[in-house]
Motif scaffolding. Structure first.
Motif, short mmCIF file in Angstrom:
data_model
loop_
_atom_site.label_atom_id
_atom_site.label_comp_id
_atom_site.label_asym_id
_atom_site.label_seq_id
_atom_site.Cartn_x
_atom_site.Cartn_y
_atom_site.Cartn_z
N ILE A 1 0.91 -1.28 -0.08
CA ILE A 1 -0.06 0.00 0.01
C ILE A 1 0.98 1.27 0.07
O ILE A 1 1.79 1.27 0.78
N LEU A 2 0.53 2.11 -0.87
CA LEU A 2 1.30 3.62 -0.76
C LEU A 2 -0.05 4.65 -0.85
O LEU A 2 -0.74 4.55 -1.48
N GLY A 3 0.31 5.64 0.23
CA GLY A 3 -0.89 6.54 0.36
C GLY A 3 -2.00 6.16 1.23
O GLY A 3 -3.02 6.62 1.26
N MET A 4 -1.21 5.43 2.21
CA MET A 4 -2.38 4.94 3.23
C MET A 4 -2.65 5.95 4.09
O MET A 4 -2.01 6.87 4.60
N GLY A 5 -3.99 5.95 4.45
CA GLY A 5 -4.63 6.95 5.36
C GLY A 5 -5.04 6.36 6.64
O GLY A 5 -4.21 5.31 7.13
N PRO A 6 -5.65 7.05 7.40
CA PRO A 6 -6.03 6.57 8.87
C PRO A 6 -7.08 5.48 8.85
O PRO A 6 -7.65 5.15 7.85
N ALA A 7 -7.34 5.03 9.99
CA ALA A 7 -8.02 4.03 10.26
C ALA A 7 -9.77 4.35 10.03
O ALA A 7 -9.83 5.44 10.01
N PRO A 8 -10.28 3.51 9.26
CA PRO A 8 -11.69 3.79 8.64
C PRO A 8 -12.60 4.00 9.87
O PRO A 8 -12.30 3.61 11.04
N GLY B 1 -0.31 -5.57 9.35
CA GLY B 1 -0.95 -6.08 10.61
C GLY B 1 -2.35 -6.58 10.73
O GLY B 1 -3.06 -6.98 11.35
N LYS B 2 -3.02 -6.72 9.23
CA LYS B 2 -4.38 -6.98 9.25
C LYS B 2 -5.23 -6.19 9.80
O LYS B 2 -6.21 -6.68 10.09
N GLN B 3 -4.98 -4.93 9.83
CA GLN B 3 -6.01 -3.98 10.32
C GLN B 3 -6.65 -3.29 8.99
O GLN B 3 -5.79 -2.82 8.31
N ALA B 4 -7.69 -2.89 9.25
CA ALA B 4 -8.41 -2.05 8.01
C ALA B 4 -7.87 -0.74 8.19
O ALA B 4 -7.75 -0.18 9.21
N VAL B 5 -7.66 -0.27 6.80
CA VAL B 5 -7.03 1.25 6.65
C VAL B 5 -7.86 1.74 5.62
O VAL B 5 -8.80 1.34 4.95
#
Length: 216
Positions: free
Chosen positions: A51-58, A71-75
């Motif tokens: 991923i490139l350009g990842m934002g905060p948690a949804p 880490g298998k967390q939603a982003v």
């Protein structure tokens, strides 16, 4: 003494990331940094799974199950962000295109050695994953971790007792008690959590500390 929470630690790290840097966030508490990068500052966040350009948690209920970090967390993705094969992601890492990697750790030694994996089945990180590549390929490495273990043992040490991830790789450490730079004289204290004194910090640190708050 009023230690920083993990959220406050993440905010402190995000505060120090310069405009324009490409930054990998390691598994664990470093992923919290994504929630605290100032929206007016262009920092491009990278995750090693591609991923490139990842934002905060949804927001809760708006998670995309196909969009997760290492880490298998939603982003989330910022406009213009992308996801791609992890081989391309590691080409970015190994090619020296990442300005900064923020990693968690079990221990950091006074010379910048980092240990952030173990082989014991009782440890939460039983494999090294991509940390070796990141520590070797990123232009700089910062560590974000608690200052001591749950039973009070120092995590800043003279020499690591866990298997090494990389040697002399760490430039800066953010803990719940302080911000410290790795220098030839020892860990240079750049900032302290509210109520934490230099002497108090020394009592929970198993490595030399120098007062570096005045230094650039």
């Amino acid at each position: 003494m009023n230690p920083w929470s993990r959220t406050q630690m993440a905010g402190r790290v995000a505060q120090d990331i310069p405009e324009g840097w490409y930054v990998n966030l390691g598994i664990g508490i470093p992923t919290l940094v994504a929630d605290h990068v100032p929206p007016e500052r262009e920092v491009v966040l990278h995750s090693e799974n591609g991923i490139l350009g990842m934002g905060p948690a949804p927001e809760k209920g708006r998670e995309n199950p196909w969009l997760i970090n290492a880490g298998k967390q939603a982003v989330t993705l910022h406009p213009g962000g992308s996801y791609f094969h992890h081989a391309d992601s590691f080409a970015m890492i190994r090619g020296g295109h990442i300005d900064l990697c923020v990693l968690g750790a079990f221990e950091v030694a006074a010379n910048g050695d980092i240990a952030n994996w173990a082989t014991s089945e009782n440890d939460s990180a039983p494999a090294v994953g991509g940390a070796m590549d990141l520590a070797a390929g990123a232009k700089r490495v910062w560590v974000m971790m608690e200052h001591t273990t749950k039973d009070g043992r120092p995590k800043l040490v003279e020499a690591c007792s866990y298997p090494l991830t990389a040697m002399k790789a760490v430039a800066r450490v953010y803990t719940n008690l302080a911000v410290l730079d790795v220098t030839e004289e020892g860990f240079a204290v750049r900032d302290l959590a509210p109520g934490v004194t230099l002497e108090g910090l020394r009592s929970v640190t198993a490595a030399p500390l120098v007062d570096g708050k005045v230094a650039a």
